[in-house]
Design a protein around this motif. Structure first.
Motif, PDB file in Angstrom:
ATOM      1  N   GLU A  18     -97.196 -15.789 -42.958  1.00 14.87           N
ATOM      2  CA  GLU A  18     -98.251 -15.113 -42.659  1.00 14.87           C
ATOM      3  C   GLU A  18     -97.906 -13.788 -41.541  1.00 14.87           C
ATOM      4  O   GLU A  18     -98.447 -13.048 -41.651  1.00 14.87           O
ATOM      5  CB  GLU A  18     -99.465 -15.727 -41.812  1.00 14.87           C
ATOM      6  N   ASN A  19     -96.486 -14.180 -40.927  1.00 16.10           N
ATOM      7  CA  ASN A  19     -96.057 -12.883 -39.940  1.00 16.10           C
ATOM      8  C   ASN A  19     -95.640 -11.603 -40.857  1.00 16.10           C
ATOM      9  O   ASN A  19     -95.300 -10.703 -40.247  1.00 16.10           O
ATOM     10  CB  ASN A  19     -95.131 -13.543 -39.220  1.00 16.10           C
ATOM     11  N   ASN A  20     -95.482 -11.959 -42.091  1.00 19.00           N
ATOM     12  CA  ASN A  20     -95.146 -10.726 -43.076  1.00 19.00           C
ATOM     13  C   ASN A  20     -96.181  -9.794 -43.026  1.00 19.00           C
ATOM     14  O   ASN A  20     -95.977  -8.647 -43.660  1.00 19.00           O
ATOM     15  CB  ASN A  20     -94.700 -11.347 -44.495  1.00 19.00           C
ATOM     16  N   ALA A  21     -97.178 -10.244 -43.024  1.00 18.48           N
ATOM     17  CA  ALA A  21     -98.544  -9.125 -42.744  1.00 18.48           C
ATOM     18  C   ALA A  21     -98.805  -8.800 -41.416  1.00 18.48           C
ATOM     19  O   ALA A  21     -98.632  -9.670 -40.382  1.00 18.48           O
ATOM     20  CB  ALA A  21     -99.742  -9.992 -43.155  1.00 18.48           C
ATOM     21  N   VAL A  22     -98.594  -7.442 -41.199  1.00 22.37           N
ATOM     22  CA  VAL A  22     -98.563  -6.768 -39.696  1.00 22.37           C
ATOM     23  C   VAL A  22     -99.885  -5.975 -39.416  1.00 22.37           C
ATOM     24  O   VAL A  22    -100.436  -5.646 -40.227  1.00 22.37           O
ATOM     25  CB  VAL A  22     -97.273  -6.089 -39.565  1.00 22.37           C
ATOM     26  N   SER A  23     -99.985  -5.492 -38.142  1.00 21.66           N
ATOM     27  CA  SER A  23    -101.095  -4.707 -37.797  1.00 21.66           C
ATOM     28  C   SER A  23    -100.548  -3.160 -38.323  1.00 21.66           C
ATOM     29  O   SER A  23     -99.289  -3.013 -38.591  1.00 21.66           O
ATOM     30  CB  SER A  23    -101.151  -4.748 -36.114  1.00 21.66           C
ATOM     31  N   SER A  24    -101.847  -2.161 -38.547  1.00 24.13           N
ATOM     32  CA  SER A  24    -101.488  -1.128 -39.087  1.00 24.13           C
ATOM     33  C   SER A  24    -100.310  -0.412 -38.391  1.00 24.13           C
ATOM     34  O   SER A  24     -99.734   0.518 -38.886  1.00 24.13           O
ATOM     35  CB  SER A  24    -102.897  -0.404 -39.410  1.00 24.13           C
ATOM     36  N   ASP A  25    -100.441  -0.311 -37.154  1.00 22.85           N
ATOM     37  CA  ASP A  25     -99.563   0.394 -36.244  1.00 22.85           C
ATOM     38  C   ASP A  25     -98.093   0.291 -36.522  1.00 22.85           C
ATOM     39  O   ASP A  25     -96.984   0.704 -36.139  1.00 22.85           O
ATOM     40  CB  ASP A  25     -99.874   0.240 -34.836  1.00 22.85           C
ATOM     41  N   MET A  26     -97.622  -1.034 -37.166  1.00 25.30           N
ATOM     42  CA  MET A  26     -96.454  -1.455 -37.425  1.00 25.30           C
ATOM     43  C   MET A  26     -95.910  -0.948 -38.790  1.00 25.30           C
ATOM     44  O   MET A  26     -94.621  -1.240 -39.202  1.00 25.30           O
ATOM     45  CB  MET A  26     -96.247  -3.122 -37.131  1.00 25.30           C
ATOM     46  N   LEU A  27     -96.983  -0.588 -39.402  1.00 25.00           N
ATOM     47  CA  LEU A  27     -96.601  -0.068 -40.867  1.00 25.00           C
ATOM     48  C   LEU A  27     -95.772   1.251 -41.014  1.00 25.00           C
ATOM     49  O   LEU A  27     -96.398   2.320 -40.294  1.00 25.00           O
ATOM     50  CB  LEU A  27     -97.787  -0.177 -41.814  1.00 25.00           C
ATOM     51  N   VAL A  28     -94.843   1.355 -41.419  1.00 24.58           N
ATOM     52  CA  VAL A  28     -94.025   2.634 -41.524  1.00 24.58           C
ATOM     53  C   VAL A  28     -93.406   2.738 -42.983  1.00 24.58           C
ATOM     54  O   VAL A  28     -92.972   2.029 -43.758  1.00 24.58           O
ATOM     55  CB  VAL A  28     -92.824   2.657 -40.341  1.00 24.58           C
ATOM     56  N   PRO A  29     -93.236   4.149 -43.148  1.00 26.14           N
ATOM     57  CA  PRO A  29     -92.568   4.469 -44.546  1.00 26.14           C
ATOM     58  C   PRO A  29     -90.896   4.283 -44.464  1.00 26.14           C
ATOM     59  O   PRO A  29     -90.479   4.121 -43.365  1.00 26.14           O
ATOM     60  CB  PRO A  29     -92.752   5.907 -44.642  1.00 26.14           C
ATOM     61  N   LYS A  30     -90.252   3.673 -45.513  1.00 22.16           N
ATOM     62  CA  LYS A  30     -88.824   3.526 -45.521  1.00 22.16           C
ATOM     63  C   LYS A  30     -88.222   4.483 -46.773  1.00 22.16           C
ATOM     64  O   LYS A  30     -88.303   4.241 -47.911  1.00 22.16           O
ATOM     65  CB  LYS A  30     -88.679   2.172 -46.012  1.00 22.16           C
ATOM     66  N   TYR A  31     -87.730   5.705 -46.169  1.00 29.13           N
ATOM     67  CA  TYR A  31     -87.605   6.588 -47.134  1.00 29.13           C
ATOM     68  C   TYR A  31     -85.843   6.681 -47.746  1.00 29.13           C
ATOM     69  O   TYR A  31     -85.544   7.205 -48.603  1.00 29.13           O
ATOM     70  CB  TYR A  31     -87.385   8.032 -46.249  1.00 29.13           C
ATOM     71  N   LEU A  32     -85.116   6.000 -46.929  1.00 27.94           N
ATOM     72  CA  LEU A  32     -83.498   5.741 -47.398  1.00 27.94           C
ATOM     73  C   LEU A  32     -82.743   6.887 -47.104  1.00 27.94           C
ATOM     74  O   LEU A  32     -81.555   6.965 -46.920  1.00 27.94           O
ATOM     75  CB  LEU A  32     -83.461   5.317 -48.701  1.00 27.94           C
ATOM     76  N   ARG A  33     -83.253   8.402 -47.270  1.00 29.55           N
ATOM     77  CA  ARG A  33     -82.809   9.511 -47.038  1.00 29.55           C
ATOM     78  C   ARG A  33     -83.718  10.520 -46.365  1.00 29.55           C
ATOM     79  O   ARG A  33     -84.745  10.439 -46.316  1.00 29.55           O
ATOM     80  CB  ARG A  33     -81.754   9.917 -48.245  1.00 29.55           C
ATOM     81  N   LEU A  34     -82.901  11.460 -45.810  1.00 28.66           N
ATOM     82  CA  LEU A  34     -83.607  12.447 -45.090  1.00 28.66           C
ATOM     83  C   LEU A  34     -84.328  13.300 -46.207  1.00 28.66           C
ATOM     84  O   LEU A  34     -83.803  13.497 -47.432  1.00 28.66           O
ATOM     85  CB  LEU A  34     -82.725  13.612 -44.368  1.00 28.66           C
ATOM     86  N   SER A  35     -85.342  14.017 -45.954  1.00 25.45           N
ATOM     87  CA  SER A  35     -86.304  14.972 -46.854  1.00 25.45           C
ATOM     88  C   SER A  35     -85.223  16.073 -47.347  1.00 25.45           C
ATOM     89  O   SER A  35     -84.443  16.615 -46.642  1.00 25.45           O
ATOM     90  CB  SER A  35     -87.495  15.202 -46.406  1.00 25.45           C
ATOM     91  N   GLN A  36     -85.636  16.692 -48.346  1.00 25.09           N
ATOM     92  CA  GLN A  36     -84.693  17.903 -48.628  1.00 25.09           C
ATOM     93  C   GLN A  36     -84.802  19.133 -47.263  1.00 25.09           C
ATOM     94  O   GLN A  36     -83.820  19.627 -46.995  1.00 25.09           O
ATOM     95  CB  GLN A  36     -85.213  18.824 -49.789  1.00 25.09           C
ATOM     96  N   ALA A  37     -86.099  19.172 -46.821  1.00 29.31           N
ATOM     97  CA  ALA A  37     -86.153  20.149 -45.784  1.00 29.31           C
ATOM     98  C   ALA A  37     -85.238  19.778 -44.478  1.00 29.31           C
ATOM     99  O   ALA A  37     -84.464  20.547 -43.805  1.00 29.31           O
ATOM    100  CB  ALA A  37     -87.562  20.166 -45.274  1.00 29.31           C
ATOM    101  N   GLU A  38     -85.080  18.414 -44.154  1.00 29.45           N
ATOM    102  CA  GLU A  38     -84.288  17.891 -43.020  1.00 29.45           C
ATOM    103  C   GLU A  38     -82.862  18.230 -43.370  1.00 29.45           C
ATOM    104  O   GLU A  38     -82.300  18.294 -42.603  1.00 29.45           O
ATOM    105  CB  GLU A  38     -84.668  16.455 -42.840  1.00 29.45           C
ATOM    106  N   ARG A  39     -82.481  17.856 -44.827  1.00 30.26           N
ATOM    107  CA  ARG A  39     -81.148  18.042 -45.070  1.00 30.26           C
ATOM    108  C   ARG A  39     -80.652  19.466 -44.984  1.00 30.26           C
ATOM    109  O   ARG A  39     -79.460  19.571 -44.628  1.00 30.26           O
ATOM    110  CB  ARG A  39     -81.145  17.551 -46.665  1.00 30.26           C
TER     111      ARG A  39
END
Length: 236
Positions: A206-227
């Protein structure tokens, strides 16, 4: 257990309600409109089709990456916006695992691939054993050539699945024997797979379900603008 799943990591988007391993309702859209325009109306429509209200939903699930930076961000923001005022928990699911999910129980090696442009793919490899997807690699961004070399060591049937499957197959088919590509009917990510994976994760812990403040995107690499900014800073 009722789970509302959202998927907006690529061009199309979808929303699903899953209950106890069964898909109750699924809505998909590939209209060309932005996910910020379509996602929340789809949530309302899917809840209506499932004959439930948001208060009946126990958990929410979202594919939180990799994928389109804008799409992932919109999906994560939507789930956080729904969960926060209702104090509901949510689950972030790998987009690549959701892509591979339809090949579960087939016994093949599923290689989930999303086109990341510039001869790169977001990818992860899974052994599709009976009753589970066994992860063989972590989510990563690599070149198609690197992926090809890695797959040369596989001795089981390899099936490419995801929106990068065609481009990978065309580059690999003359090098790798027996490689194939998933049917278009199951090739792309769906909110139903996102919700089903989330349900499995919650049942395990059940700990795999988290509160909304702990949910974050996982992009793997920088965006084009950041690159481009990083490159500019390195050149100065």
């Amino acid at each position: 257990m009722k789970i509302l799943g959202l998927e907006s990591s690529a061009t199309s988007a979808s929303v699903s309600v899953v209950e106890n391993g069964k898909v109750i309702a699924l809505t998909s859209s590939n209209t060309g409109l932005t996910h910020s325009q379509t996602l929340m109306p789809m949530v309302e429509n899917t809840l209506k089709k499932a004959d439930v209200t948001i208060n009946d939903i126990d958990y929410l699930a979202i594919s939180n990456g990799p994928g389109s930076f804008t799409g992932v961000r919109i999906g994560v923001s939507a789930v956080k916006g729904i969960c926060d005022p209702l104090n509901k928990k949510c689950v972030g699911v790998s987009t690549l695992e959701a892509i591979a999910k339809p090949l579960e129980n087939t016994g093949v090696i599923a290689v989930a691939v999303m086109d990341a442009r510039c001869n790169q793919v977001y990818t992860a490899t899974f052994d599709c054993l009976r009753g589970e997807l066994k992860r063989l690699t972590e989510d990563e961004a690599i070149t198609i050539d690197e992926l090809t070399e890695r797959l040369k060591t596989q001795d089981k049937q390899v099936v490419l699945i995801g929106d990068g499957a065609n481009v990978c197959y065309n580059k690999m088919k003359d090098v790798l024997e027996g490689i194939s590509i998933a049917s278009p009917t199951i090739r792309y990510q769906s909110a139903s797979s996102v919700a089903l994976i989330a349900e499995e994760l919650i049942l395990k812990d059940e700990n795999n379900a988290v509160s909304s403040d702990m949910l974050v995107p996982k992009y793997l690499r920088l965006s084009q603008a950041e690159r481009e900014l990083k490159k500019k800073q390195e050149n100065n």
